[in-house]
Scaffold this motif. Structure first.
Motif, mmCIF file in Angstrom:
data_model
loop_
_atom_site.group_PDB
_atom_site.id
_atom_site.type_symbol
_atom_site.label_atom_id
_atom_site.label_comp_id
_atom_site.label_asym_id
_atom_site.label_seq_id
_atom_site.Cartn_x
_atom_site.Cartn_y
_atom_site.Cartn_z
ATOM 1 N N ARG A 155 0.843 -1.199 0.000
ATOM 2 C CA ARG A 155 0.000 0.000 0.000
ATOM 3 C C ARG A 155 0.875 1.244 0.000
ATOM 4 O O ARG A 155 1.960 1.261 0.558
ATOM 5 N N ARG A 156 0.374 2.295 -0.633
ATOM 6 C CA ARG A 156 1.100 3.552 -0.749
ATOM 7 C C ARG A 156 0.472 4.596 0.172
ATOM 8 O O ARG A 156 -0.745 4.669 0.290
ATOM 9 N N ILE A 157 1.343 5.417 0.814
ATOM 10 C CA ILE A 157 0.892 6.388 1.812
ATOM 11 C C ILE A 157 1.631 7.702 1.608
ATOM 12 O O ILE A 157 2.826 7.719 1.297
ATOM 13 N N PHE A 158 0.912 8.817 1.774
ATOM 14 C CA PHE A 158 1.530 10.142 1.707
ATOM 15 C C PHE A 158 2.222 10.470 3.031
ATOM 16 O O PHE A 158 1.662 10.264 4.114
ATOM 17 N N ILE A 159 3.437 11.016 2.932
ATOM 18 C CA ILE A 159 4.143 11.590 4.075
ATOM 19 C C ILE A 159 4.825 12.864 3.599
ATOM 20 O O ILE A 159 5.674 12.828 2.707
ATOM 21 N N GLY A 160 4.423 13.993 4.157
ATOM 22 C CA GLY A 160 5.073 15.258 3.834
ATOM 23 C C GLY A 160 5.041 15.616 2.365
ATOM 24 O O GLY A 160 6.016 16.156 1.832
ATOM 25 N N GLY A 161 3.941 15.319 1.688
ATOM 26 C CA GLY A 161 3.809 15.671 0.280
ATOM 27 C C GLY A 161 4.390 14.673 -0.686
ATOM 28 O O GLY A 161 4.238 14.822 -1.905
ATOM 29 N N ASN A 162 5.056 13.643 -0.190
ATOM 30 C CA ASN A 162 5.605 12.582 -1.033
ATOM 31 C C ASN A 162 4.893 11.267 -0.747
ATOM 32 O O ASN A 162 4.247 11.112 0.298
ATOM 33 N N VAL A 163 5.035 10.330 -1.671
ATOM 34 C CA VAL A 163 4.376 9.034 -1.531
ATOM 35 C C VAL A 163 5.417 7.968 -1.221
ATOM 36 O O VAL A 163 6.511 7.947 -1.795
ATOM 37 N N TYR A 164 5.062 7.078 -0.285
ATOM 38 C CA TYR A 164 5.934 5.975 0.115
ATOM 39 C C TYR A 164 5.134 4.684 0.088
ATOM 40 O O TYR A 164 3.939 4.657 0.399
ATOM 41 N N LYS A 165 5.838 3.619 -0.269
ATOM 42 C CA LYS A 165 5.200 2.302 -0.341
ATOM 43 C C LYS A 165 5.598 1.482 0.876
ATOM 44 O O LYS A 165 6.760 1.467 1.288
ATOM 45 N N ILE A 166 4.617 0.773 1.460
ATOM 46 C CA ILE A 166 4.880 -0.059 2.631
ATOM 47 C C ILE A 166 5.593 -1.341 2.205
ATOM 48 O O ILE A 166 5.096 -2.099 1.373
ATOM 49 N N LEU A 167 6.776 -1.559 2.792
ATOM 50 C CA LEU A 167 7.571 -2.738 2.479
ATOM 51 C C LEU A 167 7.454 -3.816 3.551
ATOM 52 O O LEU A 167 7.636 -5.001 3.272
ATOM 53 N N LEU A 182 8.713 2.014 5.183
ATOM 54 C CA LEU A 182 8.244 2.523 3.906
ATOM 55 C C LEU A 182 9.417 2.949 3.030
ATOM 56 O O LEU A 182 10.444 3.405 3.534
ATOM 57 N N GLU A 183 9.218 2.826 1.726
ATOM 58 C CA GLU A 183 10.239 3.201 0.747
ATOM 59 C C GLU A 183 9.642 4.205 -0.240
ATOM 60 O O GLU A 183 8.467 4.105 -0.607
ATOM 61 N N GLU A 184 10.447 5.157 -0.648
ATOM 62 C CA GLU A 184 9.982 6.232 -1.523
ATOM 63 C C GLU A 184 9.402 5.696 -2.831
ATOM 64 O O GLU A 184 9.952 4.786 -3.441
ATOM 65 N N ASP A 185 8.272 6.283 -3.249
ATOM 66 C CA ASP A 185 7.603 5.901 -4.490
ATOM 67 C C ASP A 185 7.270 7.177 -5.264
ATOM 68 O O ASP A 185 7.631 8.283 -4.847
ATOM 69 N N PHE A 186 6.565 7.034 -6.375
ATOM 70 C CA PHE A 186 6.224 8.183 -7.213
ATOM 71 C C PHE A 186 4.746 8.542 -7.065
ATOM 72 O O PHE A 186 3.890 7.666 -6.899
ATOM 73 N N ILE A 187 4.440 9.829 -7.130
ATOM 74 C CA ILE A 187 3.052 10.292 -7.130
ATOM 75 C C ILE A 187 2.428 10.013 -8.492
ATOM 76 O O ILE A 187 3.035 10.267 -9.522
ATOM 77 N N ASN A 188 1.219 9.470 -8.457
ATOM 78 C CA ASN A 188 0.453 9.217 -9.677
ATOM 79 C C ASN A 188 -0.874 9.976 -9.546
ATOM 80 O O ASN A 188 -1.765 9.550 -8.824
ATOM 81 N N GLU A 189 -0.980 11.121 -10.219
ATOM 82 C CA GLU A 189 -2.151 11.981 -10.063
ATOM 83 C C GLU A 189 -3.426 11.341 -10.605
ATOM 84 O O GLU A 189 -4.522 11.809 -10.312
ATOM 85 N N ASP A 190 -3.296 10.272 -11.409
ATOM 86 C CA ASP A 190 -4.484 9.557 -11.866
ATOM 87 C C ASP A 190 -5.077 8.704 -10.742
ATOM 88 O O ASP A 190 -6.272 8.382 -10.763
ATOM 89 N N LYS A 191 -4.253 8.344 -9.764
ATOM 90 C CA LYS A 191 -4.708 7.502 -8.656
ATOM 91 C C LYS A 191 -4.724 8.225 -7.317
ATOM 92 O O LYS A 191 -5.523 7.901 -6.438
#
Length: 310
Positions: A155-167, A182-191
Motif C-alpha cells: 500500500r502507498r501512503i503520503f508523508i510530507g507531500g511525497n508518496v511511500y510504499k509499505i515494504l 516505507l520506501e519512496e515511491d512516485f506520485i500518480n495523479e491519476d490515482k
C-alpha cells in the motif's frame, strides 16, 4: 512499601508539572519530565510521563497533552511499583488511507510518529549494474488497531507531500504499537489525491481492485542474539532459503528500526551486519528491529531488546 507509596502520592499531588490530560479519551492527571536531548541525538522532543498505578494507560496509548497528540512507546518495569512511568513521543503526522471507498479513522485518519530512516541507512538502491538511485526510507508508528492491521504490504501512503510504499509491517516487537517500513515511491495523479494527501484515492472511489503483493517461497531469516547489552558489539547473519534449500545470502539493503537511536552500524555485507550498542543505561528496555532485504525484495527481520550489562 506503605511509606514509599505515601511519598509518591505527596509528590504527585503537589508537583508543579502535574497536568490534566486525556489518555485514549479518558481524563486523568499525569506529570511530565523533560528528556535530556543529548540522549536521543536531538531527533525528537521525547518526554517521560508518570501516572498512578490504576491509570488506563498502556503501551500504544494516545495521549492528548497541551493540544498535541503523543504516543506511549515504552513502559518501564518499576522495581518499586508505587506508580507507572512511560516514554512518549509527539505525533508529527496524520496518516490517511482508504478502506473501501471511505477514509480510515472515520474520515480523520490516524496520528502517527514518522522517522526518517534514511539517516541510518545508505538511502540509495542499485538499478541495473552500476546505477545508484535515491531510495529514501521512513519508519512509521501508530497505535495497533483493527484498521491499522488491515493495511497491506504494498500500500502507498503520503508523508510530507511525497508518496511511500509499505515494504514491511510488524505488531509483535512493540506490544500495542504497529510499525511500518516505507520506501519512496512516485506520485500518480491519476490515482492519488494530492490535495487530501491520500494515495490510491481515486482507485478506491472508482472501486478498482487493489493489487495483491505476490507471495514468494523465498525466505530470509536474521540470526543472532535476541538481547543486546549496552556498550556491546553484536553481529547478525542472514540466512536465505527457498523451498527448504539454503541459498547464498544476497542482502542488498539493511535497515535498523531504531526509534531511540541505540545502535550504530559498524559493518554490513550481503551476509550480515555488525552493530555497536550505545553505552547508556537510559537505553535499557529499548527495542530495535534489524531488517534485511534481498535483491528481489524479500524481507527478513529480528527484534532485539536492549538490556543491562549486569
Amino acid at each position: 512499601m506503605y511509606a514509599k507509596q505515601r511519598q509518591f502520592d505527596e509528590y504527585f499531588n503537589n508537583t508543579l508539572n502535574r497536568e490534566l490530560i486525556e489518555i485514549d479519551g479518558v481524563t486523568e492527571y499525569a506529570t511530565f519530565q523533560d528528556q535530556n536531548q543529548n540522549n536521543n541525538k536531538d531527533m525528537s522532543d521525547d518526554k517521560y510521563m508518570i501516572v498512578r498505578k490504576e491509570s488506563v494507560l498502556k503501551a500504544g496509548s494516545y495521549v492528548k497533552w497541551r493540544d498535541s497528540m503523543w504516543l506511549v512507546f515504552m513502559e518501564e518495569n518499576k522495581t518499586i511499583p508505587t506508580h507507572r512511568q512511560v516514554k512518549i513521543k509527539e505525533m508529527n503526522h496524520v496518516i490517511k488511507w482508504m478502506i473501501g471507498d471511505q477514509i480510515c479513522g472515520d474520515g480523520d485518519g490516524y496520528p502517527a510518529y514518522v522517522q526518517n530512516n534514511t539517516l541510518y541507512t545508505l538511502g540509495v538502491a542499485t538499478s541495473g549494474q552500476n546505477i545508484w538511485a535515491v531510495n529514501a526510507k521512513f519508519g512509521l508508528y501508530m497505535q495497533d488497531s483493527i484498521e491499522a492491521r488491515q493495511v497491506k504490504i504494498g500500500r502507498r501512503i503520503f508523508i510530507g507531500g511525497n508518496v511511500y510504499k509499505i515494504l514491511f509491517k510488524d505488531y509483535t516487537a512493540r506490544k500495542g504499537i504497529i510499525s511500518f517500513l516505507l520506501e519512496e515511491d512516485f506520485i500518480n495523479e491519476d490515482k492519488d489525491n494530492v490535495e487530501l494527501e491520500i494515495a490510491d484515492y481515486y482507485t478506491a472511489i472508482n472501486q478498482e481492485e487493489e493489487p495483491e503483493v505476490s507471495g514468494a517461497s523465498k525466505e530470509v531469516a536474521i540470526t543472532g542474539t535476541s538481547t543486546a547489552k549496552i556498550g556491546s558489539l553484536v553481529k547478525y547473519e542472514a540466512k536465505v532459503s527457498q523451498d527448504g534449500k539454503e541459498l547464498q545470502a544476497d542482502i542488498t539493503d539493511w535497515t535498523i528500526d531504531d526509534t531511540e537511536q541505540v545502535a550504530t552500524i559498524v559493518e554490513q555485507s550481503p551476509t550480515g551486519i555488525t552493530l555497536r550498542i550505545e553505552n547508556n543505561f537510559k537505553k535499557v528496555g529499548s527495542v530495535i528491529s534489524i531488517i534485511g532485504k534481498t535483491s528481489d525484495g524479500v524481507f527478513g527481520s529480528e527484534s532485539v531488546r536492549i538490556i543491562s550489562p549486569y
